[in-house]
Write a protein that holds these residues in place. Structure first.
Motif, short mmCIF file in Angstrom:
data_model
loop_
_atom_site.label_atom_id
_atom_site.label_comp_id
_atom_site.label_asym_id
_atom_site.label_seq_id
_atom_site.Cartn_x
_atom_site.Cartn_y
_atom_site.Cartn_z
N UNK A 13 0.82 -1.09 -0.07
CA UNK A 13 -0.16 0.08 -0.06
C UNK A 13 0.94 1.38 -0.22
N UNK A 16 1.99 1.64 -3.62
CA UNK A 16 1.13 2.14 -4.32
C UNK A 16 0.65 3.63 -3.95
N UNK A 17 0.72 3.88 -2.89
CA UNK A 17 0.31 5.35 -2.28
C UNK A 17 1.49 6.16 -3.01
N UNK A 70 -8.94 -9.28 1.72
CA UNK A 70 -9.68 -8.40 0.79
C UNK A 70 -9.92 -7.23 2.07
N UNK A 72 -8.89 -6.60 4.91
CA UNK A 72 -7.97 -6.08 5.83
C UNK A 72 -7.21 -4.97 4.75
N UNK A 74 -8.86 -3.41 2.63
CA UNK A 74 -9.48 -2.12 2.37
C UNK A 74 -9.45 -1.38 3.54
N UNK A 75 -9.13 -1.77 4.79
CA UNK A 75 -9.01 -0.91 5.77
C UNK A 75 -7.66 -0.29 5.75
N UNK A 77 -6.34 0.54 2.87
CA UNK A 77 -6.28 1.80 1.78
C UNK A 77 -6.94 3.00 2.59
N UNK A 78 -7.90 2.98 3.36
CA UNK A 78 -8.71 3.81 4.11
C UNK A 78 -7.58 4.72 4.85
N UNK A 81 -5.14 6.57 2.96
CA UNK A 81 -5.87 7.96 2.31
C UNK A 81 -6.13 8.84 3.61
N UNK A 82 -6.61 8.75 4.72
CA UNK A 82 -6.66 9.36 5.85
C UNK A 82 -5.27 10.21 6.11
N UNK B 167 -6.21 7.19 -3.70
CA UNK B 167 -5.94 7.52 -2.29
C UNK B 167 -6.62 8.71 -2.05
N UNK B 188 -12.47 1.29 -1.65
CA UNK B 188 -11.78 0.37 -0.83
C UNK B 188 -12.21 -1.04 -0.47
N UNK B 337 -13.66 -7.55 11.05
CA UNK B 337 -13.75 -6.82 9.82
C UNK B 337 -15.00 -6.70 8.83
#
Lengths: 104, 485
Positions: A13, A16-17, A70, A72, A74-75, A77-78, A81-82, B167, B188, B337
Motif C-alpha cells: 500500500x 502504491x500510495x 480483502x 484487511x 480495504x482498511x 487503503x482507508x 488515504x486518511x 487514495x 476501498x 472486519x
C-alpha cells in the motif's frame, strides 16, 4: 490475517500510495517521473500479490483467508488515504505559516 | 434518459440511492451489529453465568427443563449452545398457544432470573425483516439488496477516475470532501460491498423470484420445503401418551454423524406423545457454508428415522453464498472486519444521501429538497440514536418487568419517530450538531453501562460504544463550528 502477510500488504500500500497521482502530488510535489511512478506501482502490485500468496499459505481455509485479506486491505487503503489527507493539511498549514513569516 | 451511457448510469445511481437509501442505511447498520448477535445477546443478559461448559450438557439441561415445564407443548425449538453462545435459547408455545422465546441458564436449564430481551436477535431480525409482517419486510430488504447491487455497479461505471483518485480524500473542502469520502469508502471496500449485496439478494431470492417454485409446486408449496430438507420429517400426534428416550445419546450420535460441525438447532415435536420425534440440525463450525445436514430420531425409541447430508451442488452453492453473508463461520478477527466493512457501507450510503442534498440545496429553494435534507438528518443521526436506545432500555427497564422485550423494541421506534419529527421541525444546520451530540451521549451511556474492565464481550461492547461516542463527538464539534461560522 497473518502478520507477515499484513506487513507485505502495508509495504504494498505504501508503494502504491507513493506511485499514485495523489502521492506524487503530496509527497513529491509533482516531481516524479513517469518511469519512477510506474516502478513504484510495479513494486506495490508485486508486494500485494506476495502478501496474498502468504495469506493463502496460512493454515486456515483459502476462502476465509481471501475474505480476511480483502477486508484487511480495504482498511489499509482507508488508513493510507486518511494519513495522506492529514499530511496534506499539516503540510499546507506549515508552508502557509512559513510564507506568512517570510513575508513579514 | 440523458444521451450518454455514463449519464444514464448516474441517473440510475442517484435515483436508486434516493429511493432506497434510508432503508439501506438502517439495514447496513443493523447488519453490522448483527455480526455480533451472540455477544450482544450475552451483554443484554448480565445475570447469565457464562462459564464455559460442554454445549451438549447445556442443551440437555435445557431439554430437561422443557420436559418438566413445557411437556405438553406441541413442539420445542432449541437453538443449541456453542462456543460463542454458552447458553441455549428455546422457543415453545405456552398453554394459550402464544410462543415464548427465552434464553435458558446453562447450568440449570431454567429461564428464571434471566431477563426477557431479544438482545442481538433484534438487530439480526431487523436486518432482513425490518420489524414488518411477513413477507413485506423480507421483500423490502430483498429489493433494497438488489438496488444496492445495481447502485454499486452503476457507481463503478460513473466513477471516471477510479484509479487516479484511489487514495484521494481531501479534508475541509465541503461537497468535494463528501464526494471523496463516498468514493474512498465505496472503492476501498468494494469487494465486500459487492459480496454482501449479491449474497443478500441471493439469500432473499425466493422473495424476489417466487415464480419458479410456484411453477414447480403449483398445488402444494410445502412440498418444496420437504424436497429442500428431506430429513425434516413430521408426523401427527397419535393421541397416546409417551416418553422421550434419553436425549443425550441422540445428541451424541448426531454430533458424530455431523463430523465436528457441532449442533445448531434441536426440534422436538409432540414431546409427550407416543409418536414424538427429535430433529437435530448441524452447526457450521469450521465451514463457510451454513450446513443443512439434518437427522431425525424417533422420540420414544431414539432410533434414526431419516438422515440427510447435503451433497446437491446447487444447494451447496446456495448455502455457501448464504454462509458468506451471515458469517457464522467467522473467527473473531473476521467478524470485526465484517463489522468495520458494514460501517463503511453505512457511511457510503449516508454520504451519498447527504451529497445528493448538498448538490441540490445550492440551487434556489425547492421544498422537496429541503424536506429530504431534513429527513436525511433524522435518518442518519436518528438511526444510531434509536439503536442506542435499545441498549439503554435493556439496562434501564427492571429485569422482572412484564413484556420488557416488547418495550425495548418500542423504545427503538419511539426514539426513531421523535428524532425524525425533531429533524423535520428543526432547522437542519442546528439539528445536525444537536442530534449528533445526542448520539455521542447515548453511546457514552451504553459504554458506561457495562464495566470497561470486565473483560470479554462486555468490554468489547463498551469499547465499541466509546469509540462511536468519540466519533459522534468529533462530528458534533465539526457541525457546531460550521453553525457558528
Amino acid at each position: 490475517m497473518t502478520w507477515i502477510s499484513l506487513l507485505f500488504a502495508q509495504v504494498a500500500i505504501g508503494f502504491l500510495l507513493f506511485g499514485s497521482e495523489r502521492g506524487k502530488r503530496i509527497f513529491f510535489e509533482g516531481q516524479l517521473t513517469r518511469e519512477r511512478q510506474n516502478f513504484l506501482k510495479f513494486c506495490g502490485t508485486t508486494s500485494l500479490c506476495f502478501s496474498l500468496l502468504l495469506q493463502l499459505f496460512a493454515v486456515r481455509e483459502p476462502v476465509l483467508d481471501i475474505i480476511q485479506w480483502i477486508m484487511g486491505i480495504a482498511i489499509e487503503i482507508i488508513v493510507a488515504a486518511l494519513l495522506c489527507a492529514l499530511w496534506e493539511k499539516e503540510h499546507n498549514r506549515f508552508f502557509r505559516a512559513a510564507s506568512q513569516h517570510l513575508r513579514k | 434518459m440523458r444521451n450518454t451511457f455514463r449519464a444514464s448510469m448516474a441517473l440510475v445511481h442517484t435515483t436508486l440511492g434516493l429511493v432506497t437509501g434510508w432503508v439501506l442505511f438502517a439495514i447496513a447498520l443493523s447488519g453490522s451489529l448483527s455480526v455480533f448477535r451472540q455477544e450482544i445477546s450475552l451483554w443484554a443478559r448480565p445475570e447469565l453465568s457464562v462459564t464455559p461448559s460442554d454445549p451438549l450438557l447445556v442443551d440437555l439441561h435445557a431439554l430437561n427443563w422443557l420436559s418438566q415445564h413445557a411437556g405438553h407443548a406441541g413442539a420445542w425449538y432449541l437453538t443449541a449452545a456453542n462456543e460463542r453462545s454458552p447458553a441455549a435459547t428455546a422457543l415453545w408455545p405456552d398453554a394459550k398457544g402464544h410462543y415464548v422465546q427465552r434464553m435458558l441458564d446453562p447450568s440449570t436449564g431454567s429461564p428464571d432470573g434471566i431477563r426477557d430481551t431479544l438482545g442481538g436477535e433484534f438487530f439480526y431480525r431487523f436486518h432482513f425483516e425490518l420489524q414488518l409482517p411477513y413477507p413485506w419486510g423480507r421483500l423490502l430488504a430483498g429489493v433494497a439488496a438488489l438496488a444496492l447491487l445495481v447502485g454499486l455497479i452503476s457507481g463503478i461505471i460513473i466513477h471516471r477516475r477510479i484509479l487516479a483518485d484511489f487514495f484521494t480524500f481531501r479534508l475541509s473542502r465541503g461537497q468535494r470532501s463528501w464526494l471523496d469520502l463516498h468514493n474512498l469508502l465505496g472503492v476501498a471496500a468494494l469487494p465486500f460491498h459487492l459480496i454482501i449485496s449479491f449474497t443478500g439478494a441471493i439469500t432473499l431470492g425466493t422473495m424476489l423470484l417466487p415464480w419458479t417454485t410456484l411453477v414447480l409446486y403449483p398445488h402444494d408449496i410445502t412440498a418444496s420445503y420437504a424436497d429442500l430438507n428431506p430429513a425434516l420429517y413430521s408426523r401427527p400426534a397419535s393421541g397416546h401418551p409417551g416418553h422421550l428416550a434419553p436425549l443425550l445419546p441422540m445428541l451424541k450420535e448426531a454430533e458424530l454423524h455431523f463430523r465436528g460441525t457441532g449442533l445448531e438447532q434441536i426440534y422436538v415435536f409432540n414431546p409427550s406423545d407416543r409418536s414424538s420425534i427429535v430433529t437435530v440440525v448441524a452447526g457450521n463450525a469450521h465451514t463457510v457454508s451454513t450446513t443443512s445436514d439434518v437427522i431425525t430420531f424417533d422420540g420414544p425409541s431414539g432410533k434414526i428415522l431419516k438422515e440427510h447430508i447435503e451433497r446437491r451442488p446447487v444447494i451447496r452453492a446456495y448455502i455457501f453464498l448464504y454462509g458468506l453473508h451471515v458469517a457464522r463461520f467467522a473467527p473473531a478477527m473476521t467478524r470485526w472486519l465484517y463489522f468495520l466493512s458494514g460501517l463503511a457501507l453505512a457511511t457510503v450510503i449516508g454520504s451519498g444521501m447527504h451529497l445528493w442534498c448538498l448538490k441540490r440545496l445550492r440551487r434556489p429553494g425547492h421544498r422537496g429538497h429541503r424536506i429530504v435534507f431534513r429527513l436525511n438528518v433524522g435518518i442518519l443521526a436518528g438511526t444510531p440514536l434509536a439503536f442506542s436506545a435499545f441498549f439503554i432500555g435493556n439496562r434501564i427497564f427492571p429485569a422482572t418487568m412484564p413484556d420488557r422485550a416488547f418495550y425495548e423494541v418500542a423504545c427503538v421506534f419511539a426514539t426513531w419517530g421523535i428524532t425524525l419529527l425533531y429533524a423535520l421541525l428543526r432547522r437542519s444546520n442546528h439539528a445536525w450538531p444537536e442530534l449528533l451530540g445526542a448520539d455521542a451521549v447515548a453511546c457514552l451511556s451504553v459504554a458506561l453501562m457495562g464495566p470497561l474492565w470486565h473483560g470479554g464481550y462486555i468490554t468489547a461492547v463498551s469499547m465499541t460504544a466509546l469509540a462511536l461516542s468519540v466519533s459522534f463527538t468529533l462530528g458534533t464539534l465539526h457541525t457546531t463550528r460550521k453553525v457558528h461560522t
